[in-house]
Write an enzyme that holds these catalytic residues in place. Structure first.
Site, PDB file in Angstrom:
ATOM      1  N   PRO A   2     -10.531 -26.456  -5.853  1.00 19.51           N
ATOM      2  CA  PRO A   2      -9.547 -26.768  -6.891  1.00 19.51           C
ATOM      3  C   PRO A   2      -9.545 -25.728  -8.011  1.00 19.51           C
ATOM      4  O   PRO A   2     -10.570 -25.498  -8.648  1.00 19.51           O
ATOM      5  CB  PRO A   2     -10.006 -28.131  -7.425  1.00 19.51           C
ATOM      6  CG  PRO A   2     -11.046 -28.618  -6.482  1.00 19.51           C
ATOM      7  CD  PRO A   2     -11.604 -27.428  -5.796  1.00 19.51           C
ATOM      8  N   GLU A   3      -8.399 -25.094  -8.202  1.00 27.44           N
ATOM      9  CA  GLU A   3      -8.183 -24.192  -9.327  1.00 27.44           C
ATOM     10  C   GLU A   3      -7.126 -24.845 -10.219  1.00 27.44           C
ATOM     11  O   GLU A   3      -6.802 -26.008 -10.022  1.00 27.44           O
ATOM     12  CB  GLU A   3      -7.709 -22.821  -8.816  1.00 27.44           C
ATOM     13  CG  GLU A   3      -8.669 -22.212  -7.787  1.00 27.44           C
ATOM     14  CD  GLU A   3      -8.209 -20.877  -7.246  1.00 27.44           C
ATOM     15  OE1 GLU A   3      -7.448 -20.183  -7.943  1.00 27.44           O
ATOM     16  OE2 GLU A   3      -8.597 -20.529  -6.126  1.00 27.44           O
ATOM     17  N   ARG A 112     -20.603 -31.364  -1.482  1.00 29.08           N
ATOM     18  CA  ARG A 112     -21.681 -30.416  -1.822  1.00 29.08           C
ATOM     19  C   ARG A 112     -22.436 -30.747  -3.098  1.00 29.08           C
ATOM     20  O   ARG A 112     -23.312 -29.996  -3.515  1.00 29.08           O
ATOM     21  CB  ARG A 112     -21.123 -28.994  -1.899  1.00 29.08           C
ATOM     22  CG  ARG A 112     -20.744 -28.524  -0.526  1.00 29.08           C
ATOM     23  CD  ARG A 112     -20.383 -27.072  -0.496  1.00 29.08           C
ATOM     24  NE  ARG A 112     -19.503 -26.868   0.649  1.00 29.08           N
ATOM     25  CZ  ARG A 112     -18.826 -25.768   0.896  1.00 29.08           C
ATOM     26  NH1 ARG A 112     -18.906 -24.756   0.074  1.00 29.08           N
ATOM     27  NH2 ARG A 112     -18.075 -25.666   1.935  1.00 29.08           N
TER      28      ARG A 112
END
Length: 271
Positions: A2-3, A112
């Site tokens: 996600p940016e 993660r």
DNA sequence: AGGCGTACCTGAGGGC
DNA sequence: TGCCCTCAGGTACGCC
């Protein structure tokens, strides 16, 4: 990953879904992902009324009626997912859950375990290290040019530095440099005025187009409703090694710059 | 100060 | 088939 466009899409979805709701309780399944610590976090959100959900850089920011905020960073694989009241199943990799007074849920899931939810007390500064918002009125061509001045770091590395401009990640750095026809290794401060202006325009253009498409889903990204974005079908250069450059048909190459995979065209991103 | 290398994680994918 | 190894990536942190 996600940016800015993906985080903006998530924040807009959350804004529609959870503004006005009251959090009864937070359940923390993986203690290290909430800051400053689980007890403070649980106590800080319990009973709070959500007033707004916004975005700053790559952070989703919840603001409560008390002025307390929660800033969420999704890193690579984090997800914020709205769940209906009748959805009582277990969710894979769910690290935190908010239970709302109407019975619905918000899940923070992250394979993660890099993503974090940070509780911020009213008035407490938290985003001072973040740079300019690239879609804000303050991000002018002249301001961008000033930021680049004297910098010896590769322009690709500069674009990824959240202290200068906040929200650009690997995908949109590659896409904007391709659109502006700039070689990613070029020292940031050595760009001509013309190239600085092209890059400024390309950054705003690619970010706006990606928001319109609901972000880029090359890997794990989904919005707050669990839906994939559409901009992966519009990518010109990112992840396209071996393909023909859409502008000049030369072969796209992948190299490593600032420890990141970087896709570019040696033919039309020459300087 | 600025730039660079590494740790943090897990799943995917290549090699044998 | 299956195991082992490497790699991917955003940010914080330590080092030079």
């Amino acid at each position: 990953m996600p940016e800015l466009p993906e985080v903006e899409t998530i924040a807009r979805g959350l804004s529609r879904a959870v503004v006005g709701k009251t959090i009864d309780e937070a359940k923390v399944f993986l203690p290290k992902v909430v800051l400053p610590d689980p007890a403070t976090f649980r106590a800080g959100v319990a009973g709070e009324h959500i007033c707004t959900v916004g975005r700053r850089g790559k952070f989703v920011v919840f603001t409560f009626a008390s002025g307390t905020r929660v800033a969420v960073h999704l890193r690579m694989t984090g997800r914020l997912l709205i769940r209906r009241a009748d959805d009582n199943g277990t969710y894979p990799y769910e690290n935190v859950r908010w239970l709302f007074s109407d019975g619905s849920l918000l899940s923070f899931a992250d394979i993660r375990q890099f993503g974090r939810m940070r509780l911020i007390e009213p008035g407490q500064p938290w985003d001072e290290i973040l740079g300019l918002e690239p879609l804000s009125r303050r991000f002018t061509r002249d301001r961008f040019s000033e930021l680049l001045q004297g910098r010896t770091t590769p322009i690709k590395a500069f674009l990824l530095d959240q202290r200068r401009i906040a929200g650009i990640g690997n995908i949109y750095a590659c896409e904007a440099l391709w659109e502006a026809r700039i070689r990613p290794t070029r020292a940031a401060g050595s760009l001509s005025r013309e190239r600085r202006e092209r890059l400024h325009a390309a950054l705003q253009s690619v970010l706006r187009r990606a928001i319109t498409m609901g972000g880029t889903s090359v890997d794990d990204y989904v919005n707050a409703d669990g839906e994939r974005g559409g901009f992966q079908n519009e990518l010109s250069i990112y992840g396209q090694d071996g393909e023909a450059c859409p502008r000049c048909s030369a072969a796209i190459v992948r190299t490593v710059i600032a420890q990141r995979g970087t896709w570019w065209c040696r033919s039309c991103q020459r300087s």
